[in-house]
Design a protein around this motif. Structure first.
Motif, mmCIF file in Angstrom:
data_model
loop_
_atom_site.group_PDB
_atom_site.id
_atom_site.type_symbol
_atom_site.label_atom_id
_atom_site.label_comp_id
_atom_site.label_asym_id
_atom_site.label_seq_id
_atom_site.Cartn_x
_atom_site.Cartn_y
_atom_site.Cartn_z
ATOM 1 N N GLY A 89 0.789 -1.221 0.000
ATOM 2 C CA GLY A 89 0.000 0.000 0.000
ATOM 3 C C GLY A 89 0.823 1.273 0.000
ATOM 4 N N GLN A 90 2.150 1.144 0.015
ATOM 5 C CA GLN A 90 3.002 2.322 0.013
ATOM 6 C C GLN A 90 2.984 3.002 -1.359
ATOM 7 N N CYS A 91 2.796 4.304 -1.360
ATOM 8 C CA CYS A 91 2.851 5.061 -2.616
ATOM 9 C C CYS A 91 4.302 5.138 -3.071
ATOM 10 N N VAL A 92 4.571 4.703 -4.295
ATOM 11 C CA VAL A 92 5.941 4.672 -4.806
ATOM 12 C C VAL A 92 6.149 5.601 -5.995
ATOM 13 N N GLU A 93 5.050 6.094 -6.585
ATOM 14 C CA GLU A 93 5.179 7.044 -7.687
ATOM 15 C C GLU A 93 4.037 8.046 -7.649
ATOM 16 N N GLN A 94 4.374 9.333 -7.910
ATOM 17 C CA GLN A 94 3.386 10.409 -8.064
ATOM 18 C C GLN A 94 3.836 11.234 -9.272
ATOM 19 N N PRO A 95 3.371 10.884 -10.469
ATOM 20 C CA PRO A 95 3.911 11.485 -11.688
ATOM 21 C C PRO A 95 3.981 13.005 -11.703
ATOM 22 N N ALA A 96 3.016 13.701 -11.133
ATOM 23 C CA ALA A 96 3.038 15.166 -11.140
ATOM 24 C C ALA A 96 3.770 15.734 -9.931
ATOM 25 N N GLU A 97 4.318 14.860 -9.089
ATOM 26 C CA GLU A 97 4.999 15.310 -7.874
ATOM 27 C C GLU A 97 6.403 14.701 -7.802
ATOM 28 N N ASN A 98 7.010 14.458 -8.943
ATOM 29 C CA ASN A 98 8.236 13.676 -8.990
ATOM 30 C C ASN A 98 9.360 14.219 -8.131
ATOM 31 N N ASP A 99 9.415 15.522 -7.942
ATOM 32 C CA ASP A 99 10.510 16.097 -7.164
ATOM 33 C C ASP A 99 10.250 16.077 -5.665
ATOM 34 N N ASN A 100 9.051 15.674 -5.262
ATOM 35 C CA ASN A 100 8.668 15.750 -3.857
ATOM 36 C C ASN A 100 8.636 14.344 -3.249
ATOM 37 N N THR A 101 9.820 13.754 -3.028
ATOM 38 C CA THR A 101 9.880 12.377 -2.544
ATOM 39 C C THR A 101 9.376 12.239 -1.113
ATOM 40 N N THR A 102 9.535 13.263 -0.291
ATOM 41 C CA THR A 102 9.063 13.154 1.090
ATOM 42 C C THR A 102 7.544 13.071 1.144
ATOM 43 N N PHE A 103 6.872 13.736 0.201
ATOM 44 C CA PHE A 103 5.412 13.669 0.147
ATOM 45 C C PHE A 103 4.977 12.251 -0.194
ATOM 46 N N ARG A 104 5.646 11.650 -1.176
ATOM 47 C CA ARG A 104 5.308 10.288 -1.591
ATOM 48 C C ARG A 104 5.477 9.302 -0.442
ATOM 49 N N GLU A 105 6.531 9.473 0.323
ATOM 50 C CA GLU A 105 6.814 8.545 1.415
ATOM 51 C C GLU A 105 5.777 8.611 2.524
ATOM 52 N N LYS A 106 5.061 9.712 2.609
ATOM 53 C CA LYS A 106 4.055 9.870 3.658
ATOM 54 C C LYS A 106 2.706 9.243 3.292
ATOM 55 N N ILE A 107 2.544 8.834 2.047
ATOM 56 C CA ILE A 107 1.252 8.320 1.568
ATOM 57 C C ILE A 107 1.255 6.797 1.569
ATOM 58 N N LYS A 108 0.353 6.219 2.332
ATOM 59 C CA LYS A 108 0.228 4.767 2.363
ATOM 60 C C LYS A 108 -1.236 4.389 2.447
ATOM 61 N N ALA A 109 -1.673 3.555 1.516
ATOM 62 C CA ALA A 109 -3.059 3.072 1.505
ATOM 63 C C ALA A 109 -3.177 1.845 2.398
ATOM 64 N N LYS A 110 -4.382 1.579 2.855
ATOM 65 C CA LYS A 110 -4.629 0.347 3.597
ATOM 66 C C LYS A 110 -4.494 -0.824 2.626
ATOM 67 N N ALA A 111 -3.758 -1.852 3.032
ATOM 68 C CA ALA A 111 -3.534 -3.001 2.153
ATOM 69 C C ALA A 111 -3.475 -4.273 2.988
ATOM 70 N N GLY A 112 -3.584 -5.406 2.296
ATOM 71 C CA GLY A 112 -3.518 -6.700 2.971
ATOM 72 C C GLY A 112 -2.712 -7.678 2.153
ATOM 73 N N SER A 113 -2.898 -8.955 2.420
ATOM 74 C CA SER A 113 -2.215 -10.015 1.692
ATOM 75 C C SER A 113 -3.248 -10.855 0.951
ATOM 76 N N ALA A 114 -2.866 -11.419 -0.196
ATOM 77 C CA ALA A 114 -3.788 -12.228 -0.998
ATOM 78 C C ALA A 114 -3.051 -13.432 -1.569
ATOM 79 N N ARG A 115 -3.687 -14.603 -1.488
ATOM 80 C CA ARG A 115 -3.119 -15.839 -2.018
ATOM 81 C C ARG A 115 -4.253 -16.715 -2.558
ATOM 82 N N THR A 116 -3.886 -17.758 -3.276
ATOM 83 C CA THR A 116 -4.892 -18.690 -3.795
ATOM 84 C C THR A 116 -4.775 -20.038 -3.085
ATOM 85 N N MET A 117 -5.905 -20.696 -2.955
ATOM 86 C CA MET A 117 -5.963 -22.058 -2.426
ATOM 87 C C MET A 117 -7.308 -22.651 -2.810
ATOM 88 N N GLY A 118 -7.276 -23.856 -3.361
ATOM 89 C CA GLY A 118 -8.504 -24.548 -3.706
ATOM 90 C C GLY A 118 -9.344 -23.836 -4.747
#
Length: 409
Positions: A89-118
């Motif tokens: 969920g970590q933001c790794v790219e912001q095309p219109a904010e490319n020079d502002n890496t500290t802003f990107r590092e502060k943005i994290k979406a809620k995320a989980g884990s996903a796998r297959t079985m059966g």
């Protein structure tokens, strides 16, 4: 105990487990879909190499749906402004904010884990460390699989409590089924009509073992000596005559439950071709007039669950001695919520790796023998399976093979 959203006591407990939320074939046509789980909307996606990810649907930038984004091998990119997120969920790219890496590092979406079985896609959306996805026998052993599903408009707990209510079998699936047969002109299955002499419940590693002695049977019967388990917090393992099933109740939100009957057919003496994916179908529970369909077992159960209302008012109920299993389950939920608040793992969380987890489950269900096969397939939700005739033929041929082997022919 009925509230499943983030920040609720039950919601925090339920977020300690893996849930099936989709099927692999759901991603044949497009790589992402919106799923709802535990009161939250998520985007579930599949990368070109087949890896799955799950992330909160609303992009943290301007709240557009990530389901309509671009799936990359290492994450997903919002289609609105191109913000990209990795599997955590970590933001790794912001095309219109490319020079502002500290802003990107502060943005994290809620995320989980996903796998297959059966053949299903499973997700975990709780806190770390992520537990193991438990490989229960029904999901990983060889056989023919078919899954009946329905989305029900009621709280998951009133469905779950049915798992520790054995007396309903002889009445709802026995006497009531017989009454319907007499009034509507069909033969109701005899397997469910036997009187309960005694029942018992005991905790085990993954939940509660349910046992019963039926009229004419003793404590050496499978129903008592082995029993079958309620799988804490949302499942029940049942079986008989090489039909093994996991009944799954996925809490979509407080008033919606995704109900699955995941069934494995693997009769001794049977022959079948290897399946790539389970056969999936929806089972109906209302007719064209909006009335409940109650001339099959699971339809009767759905009537009992849904007719209680979206969330039943438990202050209006009157529990008796026969409801000891329901009382035990509610106590277990309360203790599990307290355990989570104390930083402990609740029951059924798996931390060690297993190839397969074999679960205790009766083989000779209700002492009905092979008669139980036809009763369950024709008198249950499996009657709607697109491969019903194939399943009946498989079990009948296997029974003939066993009979010939037993007679020495």
């Amino acid at each position: 105990m009925t509230r499943v959203g983030p920040g609720t006591r039950m919601g925090e407990l339920l977020r300690r487990y893996w849930y099936p939320i989709a099927f692999e074939q759901d991603f044949d046509a497009r790589p992402s879909k919106t799923v709802r789980l535990l009161g939250e909307n998520w985007t579930l996606y599949k990368t070109p190499s087949g890896k799955y990810g799950i992330i909160g649907e609303a992009c943290p930038h301007r709240r557009a749906s990530l389901t309509y984004g671009i799936v990359h091998e290492d994450g997903i990119r919002c289609g609105y402004h191109g913000w990209k997120y990795d599997f955590d969920g970590q933001c790794v790219e912001q095309p219109a904010e490319n020079d502002n890496t500290t802003f990107r590092e502060k943005i994290k979406a809620k995320a989980g884990s996903a796998r297959t079985m059966g053949g299903m896609v499973w997700v975990y959306v709780g806190p770390g460390p992520v537990p193991e996805l438990p490989p229960f026998d029904v999901y990983v052993l060889d056989g023919i699989r078919e899954v009946g599903t329905a989305t029900l408009p009621c709280n998951w707990l009133q469905i779950m409590e049915n798992s520790v209510d054995p007396h309903h079998v002889e009445w709802l699936h026995g006497a009531y089924f017989q009454f319907l047969g007499e009034t509507q002109g069909f033969d109701a299955p005899k397997s469910f009509q036997k009187k309960h002499i005694k029942v018992a419940f005991e905790e085990f590693e993954y939940g509660i073992i349910k046992r019963r002695v039926l009229e004419g049977h003793g404590e050496d019967s499978d129903d008592w000596a082995i029993g079958h388990p309620l799988m804490f917090p949302y499942g029940m393992r049942v079986g008989g005559q090489w039909i093994d099933q996991m009944q799954i109740r996925v809490p979509i939100d407080d008033t919606t439950t995704w109900k699955l009957f995941y069934t494995l057919h693997h009769p001794e003496g049977g022959e079948w071709e290897k399946q790539d994916r389970p056969s999936v179908y929806e089972f109906p529970y209302r007719d064209e007039n909006g009335e409940f369909i109650t001339d099959y077992v699971e339809g009767q159960d759905v009537m009992a669950w849904v007719s209680q209302g979206a969330i039943t008012d438990r202050s209006q109920e009157h529990l008796g001695r026969s409801d000891q299993g329901v009382a035990m389950l509610r106590k277990m939920f309360k203790e599990a919520m307290a355990a989570v608040e104390d930083g402990e793992d609740p029951p059924g969380v798996v931390r060690d790796k297993h190839d397969v987890i074999h679960l205790p489950c009766e083989k000779d269900k209700f002492g009905a023998g092979t008669e139980f096969v036809d009763a369950w397939i024709n008198g249950g939700s499996m009657r709607y399976s697109p491969i019903r005739e194939e399943l009946l033929a498989l079990h009948h041929a296997a029974a003939e093979t066993r009979d010939k082997a037993g007679s020495g022919a």
